[in-house]
Design a protein around this motif. Structure first.
Motif, mmCIF file in Angstrom:
data_model
loop_
_atom_site.group_PDB
_atom_site.id
_atom_site.type_symbol
_atom_site.label_atom_id
_atom_site.label_comp_id
_atom_site.label_asym_id
_atom_site.label_seq_id
_atom_site.Cartn_x
_atom_site.Cartn_y
_atom_site.Cartn_z
ATOM 1 N N PHE A 72 0.818 -1.242 -0.175
ATOM 2 C CA PHE A 72 0.011 -0.107 -0.108
ATOM 3 C C PHE A 72 0.844 1.164 -0.022
ATOM 4 O O PHE A 72 0.084 2.501 -0.039
ATOM 5 C CB PHE A 72 -0.794 -0.077 1.147
ATOM 6 N N GLY A 73 2.387 1.040 0.060
ATOM 7 C CA GLY A 73 2.955 2.501 -0.305
ATOM 8 C C GLY A 73 2.949 3.121 1.241
ATOM 9 O O GLY A 73 3.077 4.173 1.101
ATOM 10 N N PHE A 74 2.871 2.237 2.219
ATOM 11 C CA PHE A 74 3.136 3.019 3.596
ATOM 12 C C PHE A 74 4.383 3.650 3.813
ATOM 13 O O PHE A 74 4.068 4.745 4.504
ATOM 14 C CB PHE A 74 2.963 1.811 4.617
ATOM 15 N N SER A 75 5.465 3.542 3.320
ATOM 16 C CA SER A 75 6.663 4.065 3.589
ATOM 17 C C SER A 75 6.593 5.444 3.059
ATOM 18 O O SER A 75 7.591 6.147 3.502
ATOM 19 C CB SER A 75 7.679 3.086 2.999
ATOM 20 N N ILE A 76 5.972 5.684 2.026
ATOM 21 C CA ILE A 76 5.863 6.924 1.510
ATOM 22 C C ILE A 76 4.568 7.662 1.786
ATOM 23 O O ILE A 76 4.909 8.748 2.254
ATOM 24 C CB ILE A 76 5.564 6.993 -0.157
#
Length: 98
Positions: A72-76
């Motif tokens: 889900f692109g949590f790091s961004i």
């Protein structure tokens, strides 16, 4: 001759009034805002948790959860949301803007 002196004195008075009202007052106000924000930022940074506690918390997350977080692109997304919320909080506390 007195009329010319009165016009010159009026022009100088208007110029000094403009200088004091608009330039010097704004400079002092914005310098005070900058100084307050600069000092509060250092105080807030000292209250934040250290890198060791954050890294131990992240290390305890299982790999199955990391898969979905990466998917889900949590790091961004998470840092963007946190910084936007912090910026919104700071901007709403500035009396001139918020």
């Amino acid at each position: 001759m007195p009329g010319l002196f009165a016009i010159l004195a009026s022009a100088i008075n208007m110029l000094l009034g403009f200088l004091i009202r608009s330039i010097i007052v704004k400079f002092v106000t914005f310098f005070a805002l900058f100084f307050i924000v600069h000092e509060f930022a250092s105080v807030i940074a000292s209250l934040l948790p250290s890198g060791n506690s954050v890294s131990t918390g992240i290390a305890s997350i299982p790999t199955t959860v990391w898969y979905f977080l990466d998917l889900f692109g949590f790091s961004i997304g998470f840092p963007a949301v946190v910084s936007a919320a912090a910026l919104r909080f700071i901007i709403r506390r500035i009396p001139v803007i918020g």
